[in-house]
Write a protein that holds these residues in place. Structure first.
Motif: not given
Length: 307
Positions: A88, A218, A229, A240
């Motif tokens: 992430t 995103v 996320a 992400q």
């Protein structure tokens, strides 16, 4: 294509000499870690091992921010994408850093991210002044997105776009494919502008998996996109990258600040002029809080340094 490549190169490579962080990990180039302010990032969070390399982080008003460069960020993210590992990433400007410092729940979300890039110039300045990071440029979310698309096209990694409106995400897909020949947009879909149910989350993850995408962008806005996320990290299972307004900028539905405005740390003023009603209170409060808390942290570190 020319427009997108111009954004990638806008002001990010115009350095007198290569920065040492571009030649290796930020862990190698950073000075020894200084104590963080009270309530800042603890050592076990900074150094916690993960499957894929993470840049070194340091506390800015109690929020962990990665002292990284575009080159290192792209390398880490694409490594995770090729290995199909959850990873992430977010890019925080002053607003995001202040929100995380004020909201303990959101701060815990950010602490669990693999990478938190210094999206705004003031955040980069804070890393340099407080922790001697030596960063010569920020890692701006919209530019990071384009650099990742450029590399994904070269490496054959498909991307997935999630967020914003149907019109914006459709335009964005068209612009990216035109700008980066060979880029595979494996799928795209707009936000439904409410939290997903458990069943909807599973269905989204299945659509992403079936698409074969190795990287998900995103665009839901801060802090919603970071919470999304974080909550879907293991379910989606691939990197992400939350990029917020980058969807609108690259889809050409909103104007991006000129390069000289960004370099002068005045992007907030440019955006305020575009959306005064929505952004006035945000910038008045968050910018003031950032300056005040940064000053307190700098004083505290200065006093500790003399002790």
């Amino acid at each position: 294509m020319q427009r997108l490549i111009a954004i990638v190169d806008d002001g990010t490579d115009a350095l007198a000499a290569p920065h040492p962080l571009d030649r290796g990990s930020a862990t190698e180039a950073m000075q020894p870690a200084r104590p963080l302010e009270r309530g800042g990032l603890s050592a076990d969070v900074v150094d916690r091992p993960r499957e894929v390399r993470r840049p070194r982080r340091a506390g800015v008003i109690g929020v962990p921010v990665s002292a990284t460069t575009y080159a290192e960020a792209v390398d880490c993210i694409l490594e995770a994408a090729r290995r199909r590992r959850p990873y992430t990433v977010t890019a925080l400007a002053v607003h995001g850093v202040v929100e995380a410092s004020r909201d303990p729940g959101f701060r815990r979300v950010i602490e669990d991210f693999d990478m938190v890039t210094p999206d705004g110039q003031p955040v980069r300045f804070a890393l340099n002044l407080l922790h001697r990071a030596g960063l010569r440029d920020r890692v701006y979310g919209p530019t990071l997105m384009l650099r990742l698309c450029e590399r994904a096209a070269r490496d054959g990694v498909g991307i997935y776009l999630y967020g914003s409106t149907l019109d914006t995400v459709t335009r964005l897909e068209r612009e990216l494919v035109a700008g980066f020949p060979g880029l595979v947009v494996a799928g795209s879909e707009p936000s439904i502008f409410r939290p997903l149910t458990a069943g909807e989350s599973v269905a989204l993850a299945q659509r992403i998996e079936r698409s074969g995408a190795g990287l998900v962008f995103v665009g839901l806005g801060c802090p919603r996109q970071e919470r999304f996320a974080h909550d879907h990290r293991d379910l989606i299972g691939v990197p992400q990258v939350t990029v917020g307004a980058a969807f609108d900028f690259h889809a050409r539905t909103k104007k991006q600040a000129p390069g000289w405005v960004q370099a002068a740390s005045l992007e907030w003023l440019y955006r305020l002029c575009q959306e005064p009603r929505r952004l006035f209170r945000r910038y008045l409060v968050t910018n003031s809080l950032f300056v005040w808390r940064f000053a307190l942290q700098a004083i505290a570190l200065g006093l500790k340094g003399r002790a």
